[in-house]
Design a protein around this motif. Structure first.
Motif, PDB file in Angstrom:
ATOM      1  N   GLY A  85      12.996   8.549  12.960  1.00 53.32           N
ATOM      2  CA  GLY A  85      12.490   8.975  11.662  1.00 53.32           C
ATOM      3  C   GLY A  85      11.001   9.285  11.723  1.00 53.32           C
ATOM      4  O   GLY A  85      10.305   8.891  12.674  1.00 53.32           O
ATOM      5  N   ILE A  86      10.516  10.005  10.700  1.00 53.94           N
ATOM      6  CA  ILE A  86       9.095  10.376  10.633  1.00 53.94           C
ATOM      7  C   ILE A  86       8.589  10.135   9.216  1.00 53.94           C
ATOM      8  O   ILE A  86       9.145  10.646   8.236  1.00 53.94           O
ATOM      9  CB  ILE A  86       8.873  11.849  11.018  1.00 53.94           C
ATOM     10  N   ILE A  87       7.492   9.355   9.131  1.00 49.70           N
ATOM     11  CA  ILE A  87       6.778   9.182   7.857  1.00 49.70           C
ATOM     12  C   ILE A  87       5.733  10.291   7.784  1.00 49.70           C
ATOM     13  O   ILE A  87       4.898  10.451   8.702  1.00 49.70           O
ATOM     14  CB  ILE A  87       6.096   7.805   7.780  1.00 49.70           C
ATOM     15  N   SER A  88       5.780  11.053   6.721  1.00 49.00           N
ATOM     16  CA  SER A  88       4.883  12.227   6.636  1.00 49.00           C
ATOM     17  C   SER A  88       3.414  11.831   6.642  1.00 49.00           C
ATOM     18  O   SER A  88       2.569  12.533   7.218  1.00 49.00           O
ATOM     19  CB  SER A  88       5.198  13.048   5.381  1.00 49.00           C
ATOM     20  N   GLY A  89       3.060  10.710   6.016  1.00 48.34           N
ATOM     21  CA  GLY A  89       1.660  10.293   6.012  1.00 48.34           C
ATOM     22  C   GLY A  89       1.461   8.950   5.339  1.00 48.34           C
ATOM     23  O   GLY A  89       2.265   8.530   4.495  1.00 48.34           O
ATOM     24  N   LEU A  90       0.372   8.268   5.746  1.00 48.93           N
ATOM     25  CA  LEU A  90      -0.019   6.999   5.135  1.00 48.93           C
ATOM     26  C   LEU A  90      -1.531   7.027   4.896  1.00 48.93           C
ATOM     27  O   LEU A  90      -2.320   7.312   5.812  1.00 48.93           O
ATOM     28  CB  LEU A  90       0.325   5.810   6.042  1.00 48.93           C
ATOM     29  N   LYS A  91      -1.947   6.747   3.668  1.00 55.04           N
ATOM     30  CA  LYS A  91      -3.361   6.642   3.367  1.00 55.04           C
ATOM     31  C   LYS A  91      -3.913   5.338   3.933  1.00 55.04           C
ATOM     32  O   LYS A  91      -3.158   4.432   4.287  1.00 55.04           O
ATOM     33  CB  LYS A  91      -3.573   6.666   1.857  1.00 55.04           C
ATOM     34  N   ALA A  92      -5.202   5.243   4.011  1.00 56.33           N
ATOM     35  CA  ALA A  92      -5.834   4.018   4.504  1.00 56.33           C
ATOM     36  C   ALA A  92      -5.426   2.849   3.620  1.00 56.33           C
ATOM     37  O   ALA A  92      -5.504   2.908   2.399  1.00 56.33           O
ATOM     38  CB  ALA A  92      -7.355   4.173   4.521  1.00 56.33           C
ATOM     39  N   GLU A 138      14.405   8.766   2.595  1.00 56.61           N
ATOM     40  CA  GLU A 138      13.852   8.745   1.231  1.00 56.61           C
ATOM     41  C   GLU A 138      12.649   9.680   1.182  1.00 56.61           C
ATOM     42  O   GLU A 138      12.279  10.274   2.209  1.00 56.61           O
ATOM     43  CB  GLU A 138      13.466   7.318   0.835  1.00 56.61           C
ATOM     44  N   GLU A 139      12.076   9.820   0.007  1.00 58.92           N
ATOM     45  CA  GLU A 139      10.956  10.748  -0.158  1.00 58.92           C
ATOM     46  C   GLU A 139       9.799  10.358   0.743  1.00 58.92           C
ATOM     47  O   GLU A 139       9.382   9.198   0.780  1.00 58.92           O
ATOM     48  CB  GLU A 139      10.489  10.752  -1.620  1.00 58.92           C
ATOM     49  N   GLY A 140       9.299  11.326   1.505  1.00 61.28           N
ATOM     50  CA  GLY A 140       8.185  11.068   2.415  1.00 61.28           C
ATOM     51  C   GLY A 140       8.621  10.504   3.756  1.00 61.28           C
ATOM     52  O   GLY A 140       7.779  10.260   4.631  1.00 61.28           O
ATOM     53  N   GLY A 185      -6.294   1.113   9.086  1.00 60.18           N
ATOM     54  CA  GLY A 185      -7.565   1.766   9.384  1.00 60.18           C
ATOM     55  C   GLY A 185      -8.242   2.326   8.145  1.00 60.18           C
ATOM     56  O   GLY A 185      -7.832   2.068   7.008  1.00 60.18           O
ATOM     57  N   GLU A 186      -9.291   3.120   8.390  1.00 62.54           N
ATOM     58  CA  GLU A 186     -10.099   3.706   7.319  1.00 62.54           C
ATOM     59  C   GLU A 186      -9.830   5.188   7.159  1.00 62.54           C
ATOM     60  O   GLU A 186     -10.416   5.835   6.282  1.00 62.54           O
ATOM     61  CB  GLU A 186     -11.586   3.482   7.606  1.00 62.54           C
ATOM     62  N   LEU A 187      -8.936   5.722   8.007  1.00 59.61           N
ATOM     63  CA  LEU A 187      -8.610   7.135   7.927  1.00 59.61           C
ATOM     64  C   LEU A 187      -7.124   7.299   7.640  1.00 59.61           C
ATOM     65  O   LEU A 187      -6.305   6.448   8.013  1.00 59.61           O
ATOM     66  CB  LEU A 187      -8.942   7.837   9.247  1.00 59.61           C
ATOM     67  N   PRO A 188      -6.738   8.372   6.984  1.00 62.59           N
ATOM     68  CA  PRO A 188      -5.311   8.613   6.742  1.00 62.59           C
ATOM     69  C   PRO A 188      -4.585   8.942   8.043  1.00 62.59           C
ATOM     70  O   PRO A 188      -5.172   9.500   8.979  1.00 62.59           O
ATOM     71  CB  PRO A 188      -5.321   9.797   5.774  1.00 62.59           C
ATOM     72  N   LEU A 189      -3.290   8.598   8.096  1.00 59.28           N
ATOM     73  CA  LEU A 189      -2.440   8.864   9.263  1.00 59.28           C
ATOM     74  C   LEU A 189      -1.367   9.866   8.888  1.00 59.28           C
ATOM     75  O   LEU A 189      -0.865   9.864   7.763  1.00 59.28           O
ATOM     76  CB  LEU A 189      -1.806   7.569   9.777  1.00 59.28           C
ATOM     77  N   GLU A 190      -1.013  10.706   9.854  1.00 56.73           N
ATOM     78  CA  GLU A 190      -0.006  11.732   9.601  1.00 56.73           C
ATOM     79  C   GLU A 190       1.105  11.661  10.657  1.00 56.73           C
ATOM     80  O   GLU A 190       0.889  11.215  11.791  1.00 56.73           O
ATOM     81  CB  GLU A 190      -0.647  13.128   9.644  1.00 56.73           C
ATOM     82  N   ASN A 191       2.311  12.113  10.226  1.00 62.18           N
ATOM     83  CA  ASN A 191       3.463  12.237  11.127  1.00 62.18           C
ATOM     84  C   ASN A 191       3.687  10.975  11.977  1.00 62.18           C
ATOM     85  O   ASN A 191       3.616  10.988  13.207  1.00 62.18           O
ATOM     86  CB  ASN A 191       3.307  13.451  12.042  1.00 62.18           C
ATOM     87  N   ILE A 192       3.945   9.916  11.291  1.00 64.49           N
ATOM     88  CA  ILE A 192       4.146   8.613  11.953  1.00 64.49           C
ATOM     89  C   ILE A 192       5.599   8.541  12.436  1.00 64.49           C
ATOM     90  O   ILE A 192       6.534   8.546  11.629  1.00 64.49           O
ATOM     91  CB  ILE A 192       3.840   7.465  10.972  1.00 64.49           C
ATOM     92  N   GLU A 223      -2.417   1.808   3.051  1.00 63.39           N
ATOM     93  CA  GLU A 223      -1.090   1.963   2.440  1.00 63.39           C
ATOM     94  C   GLU A 223      -0.007   1.294   3.307  1.00 63.39           C
ATOM     95  O   GLU A 223      -0.065   1.322   4.541  1.00 63.39           O
ATOM     96  CB  GLU A 223      -0.767   3.446   2.266  1.00 63.39           C
ATOM     97  N   ILE A 224       0.989   0.724   2.617  1.00 63.99           N
ATOM     98  CA  ILE A 224       2.128   0.062   3.281  1.00 63.99           C
ATOM     99  C   ILE A 224       3.405   0.788   2.877  1.00 63.99           C
ATOM    100  O   ILE A 224       3.624   1.087   1.694  1.00 63.99           O
ATOM    101  CB  ILE A 224       2.226  -1.420   2.891  1.00 63.99           C
ATOM    102  N   ARG A 225       4.298   1.019   3.856  1.00 62.16           N
ATOM    103  CA  ARG A 225       5.568   1.689   3.590  1.00 62.16           C
ATOM    104  C   ARG A 225       6.705   0.820   4.143  1.00 62.16           C
ATOM    105  O   ARG A 225       6.692   0.416   5.314  1.00 62.16           O
ATOM    106  CB  ARG A 225       5.593   3.071   4.255  1.00 62.16           C
ATOM    107  N   ASN A 226       7.688   0.533   3.282  1.00 61.18           N
ATOM    108  CA  ASN A 226       8.848  -0.261   3.687  1.00 61.18           C
ATOM    109  C   ASN A 226      10.057   0.652   3.916  1.00 61.18           C
ATOM    110  O   ASN A 226      10.395   1.468   3.045  1.00 61.18           O
ATOM    111  CB  ASN A 226       9.202  -1.304   2.625  1.00 61.18           C
ATOM    112  N   LEU A 227      10.703   0.486   5.062  1.00 59.76           N
ATOM    113  CA  LEU A 227      11.859   1.300   5.426  1.00 59.76           C
ATOM    114  C   LEU A 227      13.072   0.392   5.683  1.00 59.76           C
ATOM    115  O   LEU A 227      12.927  -0.776   6.078  1.00 59.76           O
ATOM    116  CB  LEU A 227      11.561   2.128   6.673  1.00 59.76           C
TER     117      LEU A 227
END
Length: 352
Positions: free
Chosen positions: A102-109, A92-94, A67-74, A111-115
């Motif tokens: 688990g909880i991802i603290s946040g993702l910017k528009a 890991e960090e974040g 999306g175009e907005l940041p996401l929190e507490n995923i 952004e990709i996070r690998n777990l």
């Protein structure tokens, strides 16, 4: 909303720190602003192509803010189609992990996070394994959540359960009254640990039974004909011993002793091993010691015999009568000589 030049108009701006950015503007008093897009996607895959029971393997989860907005507490959560699966996300960090949650603290528009998740399979866990991951997220200023769900199917290859049984006896020939010791060697030749290994002793011959020798860690039944081994690890071997005393009444024959072994992992499959011993009858030879002639009788465990009977019993007929015949001939010759001598003396007297 206002314009800093002559005429009418409107604009929409955002300020972050010292930076100000115009998002939209119009020369009219009416400004139409579209809602920012939100979205999140996930991709789940296993790291290794082949998975076998009893091994550890890893899942890779990729979470992207589309999306175009940041996401929190995923929020990340996992479930498996099989019970008692031991798995945990790598912290890991974040990203805060607690087992399969688990909880991802946040993702910017954008952004990709690998777990990473590690799964520890037991030797019994095999077959189809479905892993389903659910992703939920919130964006600032709104109560509703967005999310997605992904699954991956893994075929876990079962481990082979197998064993060998070798049975040997401490002799190849035996006689009534002998004690025979058998060694039973059970070797785990499979890929998994064998549990509740049950060994049963039996003879194919009627009226004879072997019994296991007590050993630490082995449970015997009340008759000693069955031995229960808690477990045998793969590649290891376990030895049991069983003994049997051959009854005195048994005739010559082949003693066939067999052992039947089963285990939880092999189900009803039984492995039989045999050990053959040749049983021979003992020769019942009675040895008699001659007694002085003055003894009138002697007991031998059967009817008492007189001295002459003893002589006869101690000198059984052998089939060779040469000596006896010689004595008879000499006796006859002696009698004839005596008669001849008597007749000769009588004739001499008559002549006188």
């Amino acid at each position: 909303l206002c314009k800093d030049w002559e005429g009418t108009g409107a604009y929409f701006w955002m300020k972050s720190g010292d930076e100000t950015r115009t998002v939209a503007e119009t020369p009219s008093a009416l400004l139409s602003v579209q809602e920012a897009k939100t979205g999140i996607t996930a991709r789940l895959q296993q790291e290794t192509k082949e998975v076998r029971a009893g091994q550890n393997f890893t899942y890779i989860l990729s979470v992207e803010n589309t999306g175009e907005l940041p996401l929190e507490n995923i929020e990340i959560s996992s479930v498996f189609s099989q019970d008692n699966i031991k798995a945990e996300w790598k912290q890991e960090e974040g990203f805060t992990a607690n087992g399969m949650q688990g909880i991802i603290s946040g993702l910017k528009a954008g952004e990709i996070r690998n777990l990473q998740m590690t799964v520890q399979l037991t030797e019994e866990q095999a077959g189809e394994l479905i892993h389903t991951v659910t992703v939920k997220a919130k964006y600032p200023g709104k109560e509703e959540s967005i999310g997605c769900q992904k699954s991956v199917e893994t075929e876990v290859i079962a481990l082979k359960a197998a064993f060998e049984v070798e049975k040997t006896a401490d002799r190849t020939q035996a006689y009534p009254g002998d004690t025979i010791t058998y060694q039973i060697c059970i070797r785990n030749t499979g890929e998994r640990t064998l549990h509740s290994v049950l060994s049963t002793e039996r003879f194919q011959n009627a009226g004879i039974q072997a019994n296991f020798v007590r050993k630490e860690g082995v449970t015997l039944n009340s008759t000693g004909t069955q031995a229960l081994i808690p477990q045998i690890a793969r590649g290891e071997a376990f030895a049991l011993y069983a003994t049997v005393t051959v009854p005195q009444y048994m005739a010559s024959q082949e003693l066939i002793n067999e052992v039947i072994v089963t285990s939880d992992e092999t189900g009803t499959q039984a492995m039989t091993s045999k050990a053959n011993v040749e049983l021979k009858e003992t020769d019942n030879i009675v040895t008699v010691t001659p007694q002085p002639a003055s003894l009138a009788s002697q007991s031998y465990g059967y009817d008492s015999k007189s001295g002459s009977a003893y002589t006869t019993a101690s000198k059984p007929r052998t089939g060779d009568e040469t000596e006896t015949a010689l004595y008879i001939v000499l006796g006859i010759f002696a009698i004839m000589s005596g008669v001849s001598a008597f007749c000769y003396r009588k004739t001499k007297k008559q002549q006188k």
